[in-house]
Design a protein around this motif. Sequence first.
Motif, short mmCIF file in Angstrom:
data_model
loop_
_atom_site.label_atom_id
_atom_site.label_comp_id
_atom_site.label_asym_id
_atom_site.label_seq_id
_atom_site.Cartn_x
_atom_site.Cartn_y
_atom_site.Cartn_z
N TRP A 130 -8.69 30.94 41.83
CA TRP A 130 -8.83 29.10 41.42
C TRP A 130 -8.21 28.55 42.46
CZ3 TRP A 130 -5.23 26.22 38.96
CH2 TRP A 130 -4.41 26.74 39.14
N GLY A 131 -6.90 28.77 43.04
CA GLY A 131 -5.74 28.22 43.33
C GLY A 131 -5.30 27.85 44.83
N ILE A 132 -6.24 29.20 45.36
CA ILE A 132 -6.84 29.03 47.20
C ILE A 132 -7.16 27.79 47.66
CG2 ILE A 132 -7.92 30.39 48.69
CD1 ILE A 132 -8.35 32.02 47.05
N PRO A 133 -8.36 27.21 47.26
CA PRO A 133 -8.40 25.93 47.65
C PRO A 133 -7.91 24.35 47.40
CG PRO A 133 -10.52 26.09 46.56
CD PRO A 133 -9.20 27.81 46.54
N MET A 134 -6.76 24.63 47.21
CA MET A 134 -5.99 23.36 46.04
C MET A 134 -4.85 22.61 47.26
SD MET A 134 -4.62 24.11 42.56
CE MET A 134 -3.70 22.80 42.28
N ALA A 135 -4.42 23.51 48.27
CA ALA A 135 -3.76 23.16 49.17
C ALA A 135 -3.75 22.72 50.34
CB ALA A 135 -2.24 24.12 49.87
N THR A 136 -3.44 21.48 50.73
CA THR A 136 -3.76 20.93 52.65
C THR A 136 -2.97 21.56 53.14
OG1 THR A 136 -5.16 19.07 52.02
CG2 THR A 136 -3.95 19.15 54.00
N VAL A 174 2.19 25.37 41.32
CA VAL A 174 1.06 26.46 41.10
C VAL A 174 1.06 28.06 41.15
CG1 VAL A 174 -1.41 27.49 41.27
CG2 VAL A 174 -0.98 25.20 40.79
N ILE A 175 1.66 28.54 41.88
CA ILE A 175 2.24 29.69 42.34
C ILE A 175 3.49 30.05 41.70
CG2 ILE A 175 3.00 31.15 43.99
CD1 ILE A 175 1.99 29.56 46.07
N ALA A 231 18.07 30.23 51.08
CA ALA A 231 18.07 31.45 50.34
C ALA A 231 18.12 31.47 49.34
CB ALA A 231 19.49 32.25 51.09
N LEU A 232 18.87 30.84 48.48
CA LEU A 232 18.57 31.11 46.79
C LEU A 232 17.07 30.88 46.47
CD1 LEU A 232 21.97 29.36 46.04
CD2 LEU A 232 21.15 32.06 45.75
N MET A 233 17.18 29.11 47.09
CA MET A 233 15.30 29.14 46.52
C MET A 233 14.30 30.42 46.94
SD MET A 233 13.91 26.40 45.65
CE MET A 233 15.11 24.48 45.46
N HIS A 234 14.76 31.09 48.00
CA HIS A 234 13.43 31.70 48.81
C HIS A 234 14.16 33.09 47.55
CE1 HIS A 234 12.97 35.84 50.73
NE2 HIS A 234 11.68 35.50 50.85
N GLU A 235 14.68 33.20 46.82
CA GLU A 235 15.65 34.77 46.30
C GLU A 235 14.57 34.49 44.76
OE1 GLU A 235 16.93 37.83 44.60
OE2 GLU A 235 16.92 37.18 46.58
N SER A 236 15.00 32.63 44.77
CA SER A 236 14.23 32.36 42.96
C SER A 236 12.85 32.56 43.00
CB SER A 236 14.58 30.99 42.93
OG SER A 236 13.76 30.50 43.66
N GLY A 237 11.99 32.75 43.73
CA GLY A 237 10.40 32.97 43.70
C GLY A 237 10.05 31.73 44.33
N VAL A 238 10.04 30.67 44.20
CA VAL A 238 9.45 29.34 44.47
C VAL A 238 9.36 29.54 46.36
CG1 VAL A 238 10.00 27.44 44.12
CG2 VAL A 238 11.14 28.36 42.71
N HIS A 239 8.83 28.79 46.90
CA HIS A 239 8.31 28.62 47.88
C HIS A 239 9.16 28.63 48.96
CE1 HIS A 239 5.97 28.59 51.69
NE2 HIS A 239 5.15 29.62 51.39
#
Length: 415
Positions: A130-136, A174-175, A231-239
Motif C-alpha cells: 500500500w505504501g508504494i504509490p505514496m512517494a513522488t 512510513v518506511i 552514516a548515523l542516519m543510515h545506521e538508524s534504519g531511517v532513509h
Amino acid sequence: MVTKTGVRALADALRKDAVGGFLLIGAALVALVWANSPWSGLYEAIRGFEFGPSAPLHLDLSMEAWAADGVLALFFFIIGAELKQEFVHGELRNPRRAMLPIVAAAGGMIVPALVYTGFNLTNPEGLSGWGIPMATDIAFALAILAIIGRHLPPALRTFLLTLAIVDDLGAILVIAVFYTDDLHFLSLIGALALLVVFGYLQRGKGFAAALDRSSVPNWIVYVPLAFLIWALMHESGVHATIAGVAMGMLMRTTIAEGEHESPLHRAEHMLRPYSTGLALPIFALMSAGVAFGGLSQLITDTVALGVFFGLVVGKLVGIVGGAWITTRLTRAELNPTLSWWDIAGMSVLAGIGFTVSLLITELAFPGGQAMLENAKGGVLLASLAATILSAGVLGWRSAHYRRTQESDEVGARET
C-alpha cells in the motif's frame, strides 16, 4: 587543456535545471535499455557490487545503495537549502500559501494508498504494498518540469518542491514505522545530536565564529561532520537522504558582518554542479534499470494495477482535491500567478514515483518475486504515463504563459 573559464562555464551550465533534467533522463534511459538488453547480467553485477567498511556503521553497501542512499543525499541537501530559502525569504513565508502544498502532499499520499488498497482487497498478500504509490520522485519530477515548463510561473516549481519534499518525508516515515523491522534508536539519537551541532555552527557564534575567522578551511570541519551525520542516519534504519534535507534546512540564510553572501547561498552555489552533473546521473543509472517483464501480466495483476492507478489517478485526485478543499475550508490561498490547470498538470507529474516507490517495493515483497516484478512494472508504467500526460498539460500551460508574456511585451512597446 581545460581552462578555468571552461570549468566555470560548465559549472554554470550544470546549475540550470533543464541541463540537469536532460542528464538525469539520459542516464535513466541508458539504465532501462541496459537492464532489458542481453547485457543485463553485467548491469546487475555492477549494481550489486558491494564496497565500503562493514564496521562499525555497516557501510559495506551495493553500488545501487550508495547511489540511492549516499550520493543522492547531496541532491537532497540542495533541495533542503532551497526549501529553507523559500520559507525564510521567498514564496513560503506566507503561511496561507505554505499550507496549501503541505496539505496537498498529505492528500497525495493518502488517496494513492487507498486506491492501491481498493485494488487489492481480494489479494491479502498484495496489501503490504500500500505504501508504494505514496512517494513522488522529486529528482525526476523537477527535471521534467524544467524541460517542459520553461515559461511556467516560478511559484509552480516551489509548490512542487514543497509537495515532493513533504510526501518523500512522509514516505520515509512510513518506511521507518511500517517497513523497518529494526530501528536503531541510539544511532538516530546520535545523528540528531550531531544535527544540533551542525545547526549551532551555522549560528556563527563561539567556536563557529572562531572557525570562520581562522585560516582553517570550513570544509575540514563540515565534511567529516556531514558524513558522520549521514552514516548515523543510515545506521538508524531511517532513509539516509533525510540527513541531507535536514542539513540543508539548517543552513544559515542571513549574511553576517564581513560576509558577501550567506552560507546557504555559498554552499548551494558550490555544490549544485556536483549534484546535477554527478549525483543525479549516478543515481538514475543505478536506480532506473527496471527489468520489464511484459505488458500482458501487468494489466491483469492487482498489485501492478494498484500501483499504476495509485500513482497516475490517486496523485491527481489527492493533490488537487486536497488543495482545493483547503482553499475552501481555510484561509489558505493559491498563488495568484497559478491556475488550477497548473496544479492539475503538476499533480499528474507527481505520479512519477521511481526512487522511494522502488525502495518500498523491495521492502513490501521481500520474498514474493512475482509480486515484486509486477509492482516494479507498475511503477515504471505509471512513471512513464505520468511523464507523458503531465508533459501534455504543462506544455500547453507553458505555451499559454509564453503567449501572454509576448502579448504583454508587444503592448508595452506600443505604449
